[in-house]
Design a protein around this motif. Sequence first.
Motif, PDB file in Angstrom:
ATOM      1  N   ILE A 165      40.820 -39.142 -35.165  1.00 38.97           N
ATOM      2  CA  ILE A 165      41.139 -37.730 -35.314  1.00 38.97           C
ATOM      3  C   ILE A 165      42.653 -37.475 -35.335  1.00 38.97           C
ATOM      4  O   ILE A 165      43.132 -36.540 -35.975  1.00 38.97           O
ATOM      5  CB  ILE A 165      40.463 -36.904 -34.192  1.00 38.97           C
ATOM      6  N   GLY A 166      43.402 -38.352 -34.683  1.00 32.21           N
ATOM      7  CA  GLY A 166      44.854 -38.178 -34.661  1.00 32.21           C
ATOM      8  C   GLY A 166      45.486 -38.244 -36.040  1.00 32.21           C
ATOM      9  O   GLY A 166      46.528 -37.631 -36.287  1.00 32.21           O
ATOM     10  N   SER A 167      44.862 -38.986 -36.965  1.00 29.88           N
ATOM     11  CA  SER A 167      45.401 -39.094 -38.320  1.00 29.88           C
ATOM     12  C   SER A 167      45.406 -37.744 -39.018  1.00 29.88           C
ATOM     13  O   SER A 167      46.310 -37.439 -39.805  1.00 29.88           O
ATOM     14  CB  SER A 167      44.578 -40.101 -39.134  1.00 29.88           C
ATOM     15  N   LEU A 168      44.383 -36.929 -38.758  1.00 31.54           N
ATOM     16  CA  LEU A 168      44.325 -35.593 -39.349  1.00 31.54           C
ATOM     17  C   LEU A 168      45.217 -34.626 -38.596  1.00 31.54           C
ATOM     18  O   LEU A 168      45.830 -33.732 -39.192  1.00 31.54           O
ATOM     19  CB  LEU A 168      42.880 -35.079 -39.350  1.00 31.54           C
ATOM     20  N   ALA A 169      45.331 -34.806 -37.291  1.00 35.46           N
ATOM     21  CA  ALA A 169      46.127 -33.888 -36.475  1.00 35.46           C
ATOM     22  C   ALA A 169      47.615 -34.004 -36.779  1.00 35.46           C
ATOM     23  O   ALA A 169      48.359 -33.022 -36.668  1.00 35.46           O
ATOM     24  CB  ALA A 169      45.878 -34.165 -34.997  1.00 35.46           C
ATOM     25  N   THR A 170      48.077 -35.190 -37.167  1.00 37.45           N
ATOM     26  CA  THR A 170      49.511 -35.395 -37.410  1.00 37.45           C
ATOM     27  C   THR A 170      49.898 -35.269 -38.871  1.00 37.45           C
ATOM     28  O   THR A 170      51.062 -35.458 -39.220  1.00 37.45           O
ATOM     29  CB  THR A 170      49.932 -36.786 -36.900  1.00 37.45           C
ATOM     30  N   SER A 171      48.960 -34.943 -39.745  1.00 35.91           N
ATOM     31  CA  SER A 171      49.289 -34.780 -41.162  1.00 35.91           C
ATOM     32  C   SER A 171      50.088 -33.505 -41.378  1.00 35.91           C
ATOM     33  O   SER A 171      49.968 -32.537 -40.623  1.00 35.91           O
ATOM     34  CB  SER A 171      48.003 -34.742 -41.999  1.00 35.91           C
ATOM     35  N   VAL A 172      50.911 -33.503 -42.408  1.00 37.77           N
ATOM     36  CA  VAL A 172      51.723 -32.334 -42.751  1.00 37.77           C
ATOM     37  C   VAL A 172      51.089 -31.659 -43.961  1.00 37.77           C
ATOM     38  O   VAL A 172      50.973 -32.275 -45.030  1.00 37.77           O
ATOM     39  CB  VAL A 172      53.176 -32.728 -43.060  1.00 37.77           C
ATOM     40  N   LEU A 173      50.682 -30.408 -43.811  1.00 33.70           N
ATOM     41  CA  LEU A 173      50.003 -29.677 -44.873  1.00 33.70           C
ATOM     42  C   LEU A 173      50.845 -28.485 -45.313  1.00 33.70           C
ATOM     43  O   LEU A 173      51.553 -27.882 -44.498  1.00 33.70           O
ATOM     44  CB  LEU A 173      48.637 -29.191 -44.392  1.00 33.70           C
ATOM     45  N   PRO A 174      50.783 -28.131 -46.588  1.00 33.11           N
ATOM     46  CA  PRO A 174      51.557 -26.965 -47.053  1.00 33.11           C
ATOM     47  C   PRO A 174      51.012 -25.673 -46.444  1.00 33.11           C
ATOM     48  O   PRO A 174      49.812 -25.546 -46.189  1.00 33.11           O
ATOM     49  CB  PRO A 174      51.360 -26.994 -48.567  1.00 33.11           C
ATOM     50  N   TYR A 175      51.918 -24.737 -46.226  1.00 34.59           N
ATOM     51  CA  TYR A 175      51.563 -23.423 -45.678  1.00 34.59           C
ATOM     52  C   TYR A 175      51.804 -22.360 -46.745  1.00 34.59           C
ATOM     53  O   TYR A 175      52.807 -22.412 -47.445  1.00 34.59           O
ATOM     54  CB  TYR A 175      52.408 -23.120 -44.441  1.00 34.59           C
ATOM     55  N   PRO A 176      50.919 -21.382 -46.893  1.00 32.11           N
ATOM     56  CA  PRO A 176      49.634 -21.233 -46.211  1.00 32.11           C
ATOM     57  C   PRO A 176      48.492 -21.778 -47.077  1.00 32.11           C
ATOM     58  O   PRO A 176      48.364 -21.403 -48.235  1.00 32.11           O
ATOM     59  CB  PRO A 176      49.514 -19.720 -46.049  1.00 32.11           C
ATOM     60  N   THR A 177      47.686 -22.629 -46.531  1.00 29.37           N
ATOM     61  CA  THR A 177      46.500 -23.130 -47.218  1.00 29.37           C
ATOM     62  C   THR A 177      45.324 -23.112 -46.252  1.00 29.37           C
ATOM     63  O   THR A 177      45.511 -23.210 -45.035  1.00 29.37           O
ATOM     64  CB  THR A 177      46.699 -24.573 -47.719  1.00 29.37           C
ATOM     65  N   ARG A 178      44.125 -23.027 -46.822  1.00 29.88           N
ATOM     66  CA  ARG A 178      42.933 -23.075 -45.976  1.00 29.88           C
ATOM     67  C   ARG A 178      42.753 -24.461 -45.372  1.00 29.88           C
ATOM     68  O   ARG A 178      42.099 -24.622 -44.344  1.00 29.88           O
ATOM     69  CB  ARG A 178      41.700 -22.673 -46.778  1.00 29.88           C
ATOM     70  N   GLY A 179      43.364 -25.470 -46.005  1.00 34.00           N
ATOM     71  CA  GLY A 179      43.285 -26.815 -45.458  1.00 34.00           C
ATOM     72  C   GLY A 179      43.871 -26.931 -44.063  1.00 34.00           C
ATOM     73  O   GLY A 179      43.536 -27.858 -43.311  1.00 34.00           O
ATOM     74  N   GLU A 180      44.752 -25.993 -43.691  1.00 34.02           N
ATOM     75  CA  GLU A 180      45.317 -26.016 -42.343  1.00 34.02           C
ATOM     76  C   GLU A 180      44.247 -25.848 -41.274  1.00 34.02           C
ATOM     77  O   GLU A 180      44.447 -26.261 -40.126  1.00 34.02           O
ATOM     78  CB  GLU A 180      46.363 -24.922 -42.191  1.00 34.02           C
ATOM     79  N   ALA A 181      43.110 -25.266 -41.645  1.00 36.15           N
ATOM     80  CA  ALA A 181      42.027 -25.117 -40.671  1.00 36.15           C
ATOM     81  C   ALA A 181      41.517 -26.486 -40.229  1.00 36.15           C
ATOM     82  O   ALA A 181      41.142 -26.676 -39.068  1.00 36.15           O
ATOM     83  CB  ALA A 181      40.889 -24.287 -41.269  1.00 36.15           C
ATOM     84  N   SER A 182      41.498 -27.449 -41.148  1.00 38.85           N
ATOM     85  CA  SER A 182      41.086 -28.804 -40.780  1.00 38.85           C
ATOM     86  C   SER A 182      42.071 -29.413 -39.779  1.00 38.85           C
ATOM     87  O   SER A 182      41.670 -30.052 -38.799  1.00 38.85           O
ATOM     88  CB  SER A 182      40.986 -29.683 -42.028  1.00 38.85           C
ATOM     89  N   ARG A 183      43.351 -29.229 -40.020  1.00 38.94           N
ATOM     90  CA  ARG A 183      44.348 -29.765 -39.094  1.00 38.94           C
ATOM     91  C   ARG A 183      44.243 -29.083 -37.734  1.00 38.94           C
ATOM     92  O   ARG A 183      44.357 -29.730 -36.693  1.00 38.94           O
ATOM     93  CB  ARG A 183      45.750 -29.585 -39.672  1.00 38.94           C
ATOM     94  N   ARG A 184      43.982 -27.779 -37.747  1.00 41.02           N
ATOM     95  CA  ARG A 184      43.837 -27.054 -36.487  1.00 41.02           C
ATOM     96  C   ARG A 184      42.646 -27.592 -35.689  1.00 41.02           C
ATOM     97  O   ARG A 184      42.711 -27.730 -34.463  1.00 41.02           O
ATOM     98  CB  ARG A 184      43.663 -25.557 -36.743  1.00 41.02           C
ATOM     99  N   ALA A 185      41.535 -27.889 -36.392  1.00 39.47           N
ATOM    100  CA  ALA A 185      40.374 -28.459 -35.711  1.00 39.47           C
ATOM    101  C   ALA A 185      40.734 -29.811 -35.096  1.00 39.47           C
ATOM    102  O   ALA A 185      40.353 -30.112 -33.962  1.00 39.47           O
ATOM    103  CB  ALA A 185      39.208 -28.607 -36.683  1.00 39.47           C
ATOM    104  N   ALA A 186      41.474 -30.636 -35.856  1.00 41.20           N
ATOM    105  CA  ALA A 186      41.855 -31.954 -35.350  1.00 41.20           C
ATOM    106  C   ALA A 186      42.762 -31.842 -34.134  1.00 41.20           C
ATOM    107  O   ALA A 186      42.613 -32.591 -33.154  1.00 41.20           O
ATOM    108  CB  ALA A 186      42.536 -32.751 -36.456  1.00 41.20           C
ATOM    109  N   ILE A 187      43.709 -30.913 -34.172  1.00 39.48           N
ATOM    110  CA  ILE A 187      44.616 -30.712 -33.033  1.00 39.48           C
ATOM    111  C   ILE A 187      43.830 -30.314 -31.795  1.00 39.48           C
ATOM    112  O   ILE A 187      44.203 -30.640 -30.657  1.00 39.48           O
ATOM    113  CB  ILE A 187      45.682 -29.665 -33.380  1.00 39.48           C
TER     114      ILE A 187
END
Length: 469
Positions: free
Chosen positions: A423-445
């Motif tokens: 799960i840490g691999s998704l939590a530490t990824s850098v995603l562009p803002y604002p995208t809905r994909g950030e919800a995945s990173r938020r879940a991982a965090i």
Amino acid sequence: MSTECFDIAVIGAGSGGLYFAAAAVQFGQRVVLFEKAEMGGECLNTGCVPSKALLAAAKQAQAMRDAARAGITSVEPHIDFAAVRAHVQGAIAAIAHHDSQQRFEDLGVTVVRAAARFIDGRTLEAGGRRFTARRTVIATGSHPAVPPIPGLGDVPYLTNETLFANETLPSHLLIIGGGPIGMEMAQAHRRLGARVTVIEAATPLAQDDPELAAAVLAQLAAEGVEIAASTAVTRVTRAGMGIALEAGGRSFTGSHLLVATGRKPNIEDLGLGAAGIAFTPKGITVDKGQRTTNRRVYAIGDVAGGRFTHEAGYQSGIVIRNALFGLPARAAAAIPHVTYTDPELAQIGLTEAEARAAHGDAIRVLRAPFSGNDRAIAEGHAGGLVKIVTTRRGRILGAGIVGPGAGDLLQPWILALERSLRIGSLATSVLPYPTRGEASRRAAIGYFADFASNRLVRHVIGLMSRIRP
């Protein structure tokens, strides 16, 4: 009768068969491809492509009704069903050239437009000709499963094979079956102006996480789709110019009936017994490399128990590595799937219930609602949810997403499961803002949220702050 000899024989020109045939011929193999119906198979002609085109038209209609939430005057759209059908057929035509007989013959494939049947372990007969091949791939797909409901055979009914040829928008569409096909077509026809009732003998969208499926069912209900769950149809009769269903002590009457109760593999008339190929009512028996009990023959897709177009394509790749290169390739355990309603519902791996059954309470469930995602809020679609299941040590077991574009948002989780990422691999990824994909990173965090209150972690941080200059 003379026998024509090839390196590879492919039975079925659906997505899996075409993928394999194209790859094999480009690797220098002499390939013969058999297809008794339309090139492109079910997906192109009566499945994925027309259904998604119809859903796209319906989404445009619904956007006109919902415009007020963005400050635009809402209007009730005028539905020209003939034009909608033309849009659907246009989508099929735009893709059909890629699957056409001419294209494959140009590639060097011998295309035989006839049903093929084994007459022994390595010989096929089709169109009055005989063929032999060193390897054969069966990719004949599936057809609609029609339940043995009393009276059903005495009334006109639709399946996905006939639905898109229907020229009249139903005034009231009855649907037997609350799986992905039933729910997608329910929403599409409701948004295009039909009254719709879905009757499901068990649980609607039962293959998905109930928490995520509930959001889809709630949206369909809000749009006016009637869903009768845990209601088995016991009889079908004519009702004037329409159709009546008896189910759960109730009577449902509509103008059209769609039967969407699953699929059955196309194994009839293949001569499997003559070829020494084992099969069951669920399909041809294969090992993890898609090889049948006849070591010269492979089977892929629906005919071998698969369910999805992308699964057939993936299995084609497995067979290419096995049959052409002798490499030890095996099919993956987790295949993603998407229900293309609005909101979409996407899943890979274990649901929460499946994870608890396999691991007990030694799991973590991570959630990130779209209500905390800036892009979703800005677009007025904040009702989605990302739900991830991991072990306590952070190994990802499954991922489910409900919301706009959920199928696209699932893709990093597919890669994570395929590569056994934590799960840490998704939590530490850098995603562009604002995208809905950030919800995945938020879940991982969220997996690391408890660390902030962990006494040992706080003690280590305090100690580090004192000893570092």
